[in-house]
Design a protein around this motif. Structure first.
Motif, PDB file in Angstrom:
ATOM      1  N   ILE A   1      -8.811  -7.771   0.547  1.00  0.00           N
ATOM      2  CA  ILE A   1      -9.979  -7.433  -0.277  1.00  0.00           C
ATOM      3  C   ILE A   1      -9.770  -6.091  -0.976  1.00  0.00           C
ATOM      4  N   TYR A   2      -9.283  -5.088  -0.222  1.00  0.00           N
ATOM      5  CA  TYR A   2      -9.093  -3.767  -0.824  1.00  0.00           C
ATOM      6  C   TYR A   2      -7.949  -3.784  -1.841  1.00  0.00           C
ATOM      7  N   LEU A   3      -6.966  -4.674  -1.645  1.00  0.00           N
ATOM      8  CA  LEU A   3      -5.856  -4.771  -2.592  1.00  0.00           C
ATOM      9  C   LEU A   3      -6.362  -5.049  -4.004  1.00  0.00           C
ATOM     10  N   THR A   4      -7.410  -5.844  -4.125  1.00  0.00           N
ATOM     11  CA  THR A   4      -7.931  -6.189  -5.456  1.00  0.00           C
ATOM     12  C   THR A   4      -8.529  -4.989  -6.170  1.00  0.00           C
ATOM     13  N   ARG A   5      -8.769  -3.912  -5.449  1.00  0.00           N
ATOM     14  CA  ARG A   5      -9.322  -2.708  -6.083  1.00  0.00           C
ATOM     15  C   ARG A   5      -8.283  -1.974  -6.915  1.00  0.00           C
TER      16      ARG A   5
ATOM     17  N   LYS B   1      -0.980   4.411  -1.453  1.00  0.00           N
ATOM     18  CA  LYS B   1      -2.343   4.257  -0.951  1.00  0.00           C
ATOM     19  C   LYS B   1      -2.362   4.496   0.562  1.00  0.00           C
TER      20      LYS B   1
ATOM     21  N   TYR C   1       0.836  -1.204   0.000  1.00  0.00           N
ATOM     22  CA  TYR C   1       0.000   0.000   0.000  1.00  0.00           C
ATOM     23  C   TYR C   1       0.868   1.250   0.000  1.00  0.00           C
TER      24      TYR C   1
ATOM     25  N   ILE D   1      -8.332   2.267   6.975  1.00  0.00           N
ATOM     26  CA  ILE D   1      -8.550   0.866   7.372  1.00  0.00           C
ATOM     27  C   ILE D   1      -7.889   0.591   8.723  1.00  0.00           C
TER      28      ILE D   1
ATOM     29  N   VAL E   1      -9.436  -7.724   5.286  1.00  0.00           N
ATOM     30  CA  VAL E   1      -9.885  -6.471   4.672  1.00  0.00           C
ATOM     31  C   VAL E   1      -8.791  -5.873   3.785  1.00  0.00           C
ATOM     32  N   LEU E   2      -7.527  -5.933   4.227  1.00  0.00           N
ATOM     33  CA  LEU E   2      -6.426  -5.432   3.400  1.00  0.00           C
ATOM     34  C   LEU E   2      -6.323  -6.206   2.088  1.00  0.00           C
TER      35      LEU E   2
ATOM     36  N   ALA F   1      -5.880   5.243   2.204  1.00  0.00           N
ATOM     37  CA  ALA F   1      -6.703   4.042   2.378  1.00  0.00           C
ATOM     38  C   ALA F   1      -6.172   3.191   3.531  1.00  0.00           C
TER      39      ALA F   1
END
Length: 407
Positions: A398-402, A350, A345, A357, A395-396, A353
């Motif tokens: 999941i958000y990485l795939t964004r 990022k 990140y 989180i 959660v980290l 973000a």
């Protein structure tokens, strides 16, 4: 070796509780600057300047950052020294007057580390950016040798304060390491672009706030543990530190090697493009850490007794250490991924973000710890950390795939 010797000499007592309380307080302060903040803000900027061949500007950035970090860390060290007694009283309300005094004295002795450690971390970042690993690897070894030496030589006369003096003296060589970074040949200072300074200050502020949320839960945990019988806080410290050795050795090394590559890939394409470095690094981390985690959890009883048999710890402390060691060993895969994902990140810029989180899950961690200790007693602290680690990691991911879709 350091933890083993401390445990054998002192066991788990009120005095060791006071030492760990003081050290945790100092750690909270210097990790505001070193807990990813310097790596995530200074190192990318420094490395980009060097990759463009602008060595003079890179050196100027190093000097400017050293003054900034040194001034801020020095101010915090003064606050710790002057406010040692009220800080220990507020943060560890379960201590009696003797332990508060012991902890306050230890905090005063350790307070300069709040300034020295961030500067040492800055020096490590510089050497790593230059692909020079021997000096930054040797410094922690030297620090621990000094701590162990002080403990062996002065234990009888100083008791637990031999630890605090050992840590203080052990950190002093980090300043020499920083001075060594300025000795690079062929560099001529050059003005730093104001945009580079602004970007770095913004990143440093965001990541410093991130460290607050991350470390605040650790302080709250130890604060809650101070209400239980003497020695429990120390047992928690021994167990979590021993279980964290693979994180320091394996994931620490992976992070140092991989982070510059994350930065280089992100610099060419903000979304990491078609690079496989992200998921290869995740797979590599899990491949190494999962077997280690399972081995440690399954053989926890043997490991703890092998290390601490014949020490000053009684049977009750050994049983508590088993619980902490097993729980933290099982949490290792999630904690390892949190470290690697945080570096990803940071390299991708990022930070906002990551901050949001982390702030949310820092609050969740504190709430889980409070509720768990109400229901389960001191065992609630490691159990809450286990649950928090896997939730945060999920959660980290999941958000990485964004910003880096899986292929």
């Amino acid at each position: 070796m350091r933890e083993l010797l401390i445990g054998r000499r002192f066991g788990a007592s009120g005095d060791t509780d006071a030492f760990f309380a003081a050290f945790t307080t100092v750690s909270f302060v210097f990790l505001l600057l070193t807990g990813g903040a310097l790596q995530g803000s200074f190192m990318p900027a420094y490395q980009r300047l060097r990759s463009r061949g602008d060595i003079g500007a890179a050196r100027s950035l190093l000097v400017w950052t050293s003054v900034l970090i040194g001034g801020f860390g020095g101010s915090l060290a003064v606050i710790l020294y002057l406010g040692a007694e009220p800080l220990i009283s507020i943060l560890y309300p379960g201590f009696d007057s003797r332990l508060r005094n012991t902890g306050a004295l230890a905090l005063q002795i350790l307070s300069p580390i709040a300034a020295i450690a961030p500067l040492g971390n800055l020096a490590q970042s510089v050497f790593n950016a230059r692909s020079s690993y021997f000096a930054p690897a040797a410094m922690p070894v030297l620090t621990n040798l000094v701590v162990v030496g002080f403990l062996v030589v002065t234990f009888a006369g100083l008791g637990v304060q031999s630890l605090t003096l050992g840590y203080l003296v052990g950190y002093l060589p980090w300043l020499a390491l920083l001075a060594w970074t300025f000795a690079e040949r062929g560099t001529h200072p050059r003005a730093i672009d104001a945009s580079v300074q602004r970007t770095m200050l913004t990143s440093l502020t965001l990541l410093g706030m991130l460290a607050v949320f991350d470390q605040l839960s650790s302080v709250v945990q130890r604060s809650l543990l101070s209400w239980f019988e003497p020695g429990i806080l120390s047992t928690f410290a021994y167990g979590s530190r021993l279980a964290g050795i693979p994180i320091s050795v394996i994931v620490g090394a992976l992070g140092v090697v991989l982070f510059p590559r994350f930065v280089a890939v992100a610099a060419t394409n903000k979304n990491y493009g078609k690079s496989d470095i992200i998921y290869v690094s995740i797979a590599a981390t899990l491949t190494v850490i999962v077997p280690v985690s399972l081995f440690m959890a399954i053989d926890a009883g043997f490991i703890v007794r092998f290390l601490f048999s014949g020490s000053a710890m009684d049977a009750a402390a050994m049983e508590r250490l088993d619980v902490v060691f097993i729980t933290y060993s099982l949490a290792l895969p999630a904690q390892a991924l949190i470290i690697i994902l945080s570096r990803i990140y940071m390299a991708a810029n990022k930070n906002h973000a990551l901050l949001v989180i982390s702030a949310a899950f820092g609050a969740i961690h504190i709430l889980l710890t409070y509720l768990a200790t109400k229901w389960l007693g001191w065992q609630g602290v490691p159990i809450a950390t286990f649950a928090y680690s896997y939730l945060f990691c999920t959660v980290l991911l999941i958000y990485l795939t964004r910003f880096n879709p899986m292929r």
